[in-house]
Design a protein around this motif. Sequence first.
Motif, PDB file in Angstrom:
ATOM      1  N   ALA A 399       0.838  -1.204   0.000  1.00  0.00           N
ATOM      2  CA  ALA A 399       0.000   0.000   0.000  1.00  0.00           C
ATOM      3  C   ALA A 399       0.871   1.251   0.000  1.00  0.00           C
ATOM      4  CB  ALA A 399      -0.925  -0.009   1.212  1.00  0.00           C
ATOM      5  N   GLN A 400       1.953   1.205   0.736  1.00  0.00           N
ATOM      6  CA  GLN A 400       2.864   2.349   0.764  1.00  0.00           C
ATOM      7  C   GLN A 400       3.481   2.576  -0.610  1.00  0.00           C
ATOM      8  OE1 GLN A 400       6.660   2.069   3.017  1.00  0.00           O
ATOM      9  NE2 GLN A 400       5.946   3.915   4.108  1.00  0.00           N
ATOM     10  N   ALA A 401       3.884   1.500  -1.276  1.00  0.00           N
ATOM     11  CA  ALA A 401       4.457   1.614  -2.612  1.00  0.00           C
ATOM     12  C   ALA A 401       3.429   2.126  -3.615  1.00  0.00           C
ATOM     13  CB  ALA A 401       5.008   0.262  -3.063  1.00  0.00           C
ATOM     14  N   ALA A 402       2.181   1.655  -3.485  1.00  0.00           N
ATOM     15  CA  ALA A 402       1.117   2.108  -4.381  1.00  0.00           C
ATOM     16  C   ALA A 402       0.870   3.595  -4.200  1.00  0.00           C
ATOM     17  CB  ALA A 402      -0.164   1.315  -4.112  1.00  0.00           C
ATOM     18  N   GLY A 403       0.840   4.040  -2.945  1.00  0.00           N
ATOM     19  CA  GLY A 403       0.636   5.461  -2.683  1.00  0.00           C
ATOM     20  C   GLY A 403       1.753   6.304  -3.265  1.00  0.00           C
ATOM     21  N   ARG A 404       2.988   5.858  -3.067  1.00  0.00           N
ATOM     22  CA  ARG A 404       4.142   6.601  -3.573  1.00  0.00           C
ATOM     23  C   ARG A 404       4.076   6.746  -5.095  1.00  0.00           C
ATOM     24  NH1 ARG A 404       7.883   3.268  -2.021  1.00  0.00           N
ATOM     25  NH2 ARG A 404       7.983   4.124   0.099  1.00  0.00           N
ATOM     26  N   ALA A 405       3.591   5.705  -5.773  1.00  0.00           N
ATOM     27  CA  ALA A 405       3.547   5.709  -7.237  1.00  0.00           C
ATOM     28  C   ALA A 405       2.530   6.701  -7.790  1.00  0.00           C
ATOM     29  CB  ALA A 405       3.224   4.305  -7.749  1.00  0.00           C
ATOM     30  N   ILE A 406       1.549   7.128  -6.969  1.00  0.00           N
ATOM     31  CA  ILE A 406       0.503   8.028  -7.474  1.00  0.00           C
ATOM     32  C   ILE A 406       0.487   9.371  -6.759  1.00  0.00           C
ATOM     33  CG2 ILE A 406      -0.943   6.114  -8.260  1.00  0.00           C
ATOM     34  CD1 ILE A 406      -2.614   6.405  -5.720  1.00  0.00           C
ATOM     35  N   GLY A 407       1.522   9.620  -5.951  1.00  0.00           N
ATOM     36  CA  GLY A 407       1.624  10.924  -5.309  1.00  0.00           C
ATOM     37  C   GLY A 407       0.935  11.031  -3.974  1.00  0.00           C
ATOM     38  N   LEU A 408       0.689   9.895  -3.337  1.00  0.00           N
ATOM     39  CA  LEU A 408       0.038   9.859  -2.041  1.00  0.00           C
ATOM     40  C   LEU A 408       1.026   9.316  -1.018  1.00  0.00           C
ATOM     41  CD1 LEU A 408      -2.881  10.353  -0.873  1.00  0.00           C
ATOM     42  CD2 LEU A 408      -3.272   7.903  -1.183  1.00  0.00           C
ATOM     43  N   GLU A 409       1.189  10.004   0.095  1.00  0.00           N
ATOM     44  CA  GLU A 409       2.120   9.547   1.118  1.00  0.00           C
ATOM     45  C   GLU A 409       1.398   8.584   2.072  1.00  0.00           C
ATOM     46  OE1 GLU A 409       4.760  11.169   4.923  1.00  0.00           O
ATOM     47  OE2 GLU A 409       3.792  12.611   3.569  1.00  0.00           O
ATOM     48  N   VAL A 410       1.924   7.373   2.174  1.00  0.00           N
ATOM     49  CA  VAL A 410       1.357   6.376   3.093  1.00  0.00           C
ATOM     50  C   VAL A 410       2.381   6.118   4.193  1.00  0.00           C
ATOM     51  CG1 VAL A 410       0.439   4.056   3.373  1.00  0.00           C
ATOM     52  CG2 VAL A 410       0.018   5.313   1.242  1.00  0.00           C
ATOM     53  N   GLU A 411       2.074   6.621   5.367  1.00  0.00           N
ATOM     54  CA  GLU A 411       2.962   6.429   6.520  1.00  0.00           C
ATOM     55  C   GLU A 411       2.532   5.169   7.268  1.00  0.00           C
ATOM     56  OE1 GLU A 411       3.222   8.393  10.888  1.00  0.00           O
ATOM     57  OE2 GLU A 411       3.485   9.822   9.226  1.00  0.00           O
ATOM     58  N   LEU A 412       3.491   4.300   7.582  1.00  0.00           N
ATOM     59  CA  LEU A 412       3.183   3.061   8.287  1.00  0.00           C
ATOM     60  C   LEU A 412       3.406   3.234   9.788  1.00  0.00           C
ATOM     61  CD1 LEU A 412       4.755   0.401   5.876  1.00  0.00           C
ATOM     62  CD2 LEU A 412       2.464   1.435   5.845  1.00  0.00           C
ATOM     63  N   LYS A 413       2.408   2.862  10.559  1.00  0.00           N
ATOM     64  CA  LYS A 413       2.489   2.951  12.014  1.00  0.00           C
ATOM     65  C   LYS A 413       2.503   1.540  12.590  1.00  0.00           C
ATOM     66  CE  LYS A 413       0.117   4.723  16.131  1.00  0.00           C
ATOM     67  NZ  LYS A 413      -1.067   5.461  16.641  1.00  0.00           N
ATOM     68  N   ALA A 414       3.597   1.183  13.248  1.00  0.00           N
ATOM     69  CA  ALA A 414       3.733  -0.153  13.817  1.00  0.00           C
ATOM     70  C   ALA A 414       2.842  -0.315  15.043  1.00  0.00           C
ATOM     71  CB  ALA A 414       5.189  -0.415  14.183  1.00  0.00           C
ATOM     72  N   VAL A 415       2.128  -1.439  15.073  1.00  0.00           N
ATOM     73  CA  VAL A 415       1.248  -1.771  16.193  1.00  0.00           C
ATOM     74  C   VAL A 415       1.701  -3.108  16.762  1.00  0.00           C
ATOM     75  CG1 VAL A 415      -1.125  -2.280  16.867  1.00  0.00           C
ATOM     76  CG2 VAL A 415      -0.677  -0.524  15.147  1.00  0.00           C
ATOM     77  N   ALA A 416       1.831  -3.191  18.065  1.00  0.00           N
ATOM     78  CA  ALA A 416       2.275  -4.423  18.710  1.00  0.00           C
ATOM     79  C   ALA A 416       1.325  -5.567  18.377  1.00  0.00           C
ATOM     80  CB  ALA A 416       2.355  -4.226  20.220  1.00  0.00           C
ATOM     81  N   PRO A 417       1.838  -6.791  18.236  1.00  0.00           N
ATOM     82  CA  PRO A 417       0.985  -7.930  17.886  1.00  0.00           C
ATOM     83  C   PRO A 417      -0.226  -8.091  18.788  1.00  0.00           C
ATOM     84  CG  PRO A 417       3.293  -8.552  17.722  1.00  0.00           C
ATOM     85  CD  PRO A 417       3.266  -7.173  18.322  1.00  0.00           C
ATOM     86  N   ASP A 418      -0.034  -7.973  20.099  1.00  0.00           N
ATOM     87  CA  ASP A 418      -1.146  -8.163  21.026  1.00  0.00           C
ATOM     88  C   ASP A 418      -2.194  -7.058  20.908  1.00  0.00           C
ATOM     89  OD1 ASP A 418       0.009 -10.446  21.968  1.00  0.00           O
ATOM     90  OD2 ASP A 418       0.921  -9.510  23.734  1.00  0.00           O
ATOM     91  N   ALA A 419      -1.796  -5.926  20.344  1.00  0.00           N
ATOM     92  CA  ALA A 419      -2.705  -4.787  20.255  1.00  0.00           C
ATOM     93  C   ALA A 419      -3.403  -4.693  18.899  1.00  0.00           C
ATOM     94  CB  ALA A 419      -1.946  -3.487  20.526  1.00  0.00           C
ATOM     95  N   TYR A 420      -2.945  -5.483  17.926  1.00  0.00           N
ATOM     96  CA  TYR A 420      -3.510  -5.340  16.581  1.00  0.00           C
ATOM     97  C   TYR A 420      -5.001  -5.679  16.556  1.00  0.00           C
ATOM     98  CZ  TYR A 420      -3.558  -5.048  11.505  1.00  0.00           C
ATOM     99  OH  TYR A 420      -3.822  -4.667  10.217  1.00  0.00           O
ATOM    100  N   THR A 421      -5.396  -6.747  17.263  1.00  0.00           N
ATOM    101  CA  THR A 421      -6.818  -7.098  17.253  1.00  0.00           C
ATOM    102  C   THR A 421      -7.674  -6.042  17.943  1.00  0.00           C
ATOM    103  OG1 THR A 421      -6.468  -8.434  19.242  1.00  0.00           O
ATOM    104  CG2 THR A 421      -6.403  -9.581  17.138  1.00  0.00           C
TER     105      THR A 421
END
Length: 541
Positions: A399-421
């Motif tokens: 998704a980040q690569a797709a955004g970069r290719a079309i001029g959209l910035e996709v920032e990734l925010k890491a979430v701990a495994p136990d907190a993802y759900t």
Amino acid sequence: MRTSRFAAVTALLALATAACGGTPRAGLGGDSAAFEITKDTPPAKGPVDSVTWSLYAEPQSLDYAYAFDYPPNTVLANVCEQLMRITPDLKLQPGLASSVASPDPRRWVYTIRPGVRFHDGSTLTAEDVVASLRRHLNPKIGSYWVSAFRNVESVEKTGPMEVTVRLKRPDQLFNEEMGTSAGTVESAAFLAKAGQGYGTPDVGVNCTGPFTLDTWQKGQSITLKKFDGYWDPTLAPKVSTVKNVFIQDPSARINTMLAGEVDGGYLLPPSGLARLRAATNGKLYFGPSTTAVSLIPTDLKGTLGDVRVRRALSMALDRTGIIKAAAGGVATPAKAPAATGAWGIAVEAAEGYYAKLGALTQDLAGAKKLIQEAGATGKKIVMATSTLSPEIGVIANAAQAAGRAIGLEVELKAVAPDAYTALFSDPKAREGLDLMMTSWYDSTPDPLEFYGNLQTGNFANYGGYSNPDYDALLDRASGQSDPAARAATVAELQEIAVRDLVWIPLYEVPHTMFLNNRLTGAPTSIAQLQYPWAAPLGSAG
């Protein structure tokens, strides 16, 4: 990696490129990724003393009101039971209710099965059913299944062994939801005694299933024990003890199975499927599934509030590459956010409904143009990523690569495994996020369940989507008792959801299970999240 509930997948078998029963299906990873759908495993030939099973995470709770994910449901499927039962072939039949009737469109009347005992020896009563269902209506409980009760006016005992649910408006889906955790029945006395500790490691649960909760070693395992007083002789357990061990690391899960330290597991990491296929000590099964992997825009007031931006991001995604990298090629492209297997009520008609939907193909030039038209060039969206499972990171990077290719910035925010759900149950956990990935399964043989998630105000309407026309269609579908008519209305809901890209579909995957050669009998389908999958499990020789 949260999901919804599971659903009938008979449609998946009819609508996919190939049928079930061992017929190959083509994946997108070359010949090695082709897979076969197996509906079941051979019946067990005898009992076994103990089985060790793997879960990818420890359940946060065994309270059925919060059983809205793979780990807790995999455990509770063997311990607790519902008014209705969804079988391995994804049919709805009576469970703790011996029968059900609908005298008018706004009433469901359940006759409670006599002679059923809870694990503490007490007898199931209508009062237990009333107390169990009413918990979902209590805002202090905060049930994750509250949406199933959105049309419920009251739950009352109306006879010695009879419970009547009165509705504010007709709701055909409600009875089907009684085969999910929404319909779980617990002892009223135990609920009152346990209080806020219900479902925790220290207090546990007291249900009616074929296995009892024996021990819960925090951070390590949950052990289940055969219940000799179980009411249904057709599901009398063949295994004395089932130890569910928590193994978060995907490679470690695979290694323990290959080494014979663990007998099996469901929902296996795609990165290890090739190794499991080559195993000599067990077999990898691909079973019927309603699981669809999608991106969920979680803030429709932000950058993704413009449908052109959502459409542009969807057009920029390399789904073929995502399927190869995230699913090991063992997947089929999705056209809609609800998997094809959700269409159990109208298998034949569903093929025509899906044919009307356009294929989701990559078009970077068109996507970039949409971003420019929306005035979104250079704007930022924040997407959750996690090490909980490899595919989450793969899809986030794509998704980040797709955004970069079309001029959209996709920032990734890491979430701990136990907190993802928690992202799927706690609105506060989603604050500051615009996008998250999900592996979503339905719980009933009705596509209305998934599309109901997108109704205004629904618990699982994570982005806050609101469309009066959509809501009106949903209400119409809920009142249609004829499955074909209901499916036709849901097809209209599907078209709107795809048009508005409320969720961005990626791909559909089969349900996966590895089983050691010494064992057989476990169902392969995603029904295992509600059906007591360990009860028919036994010796293969």
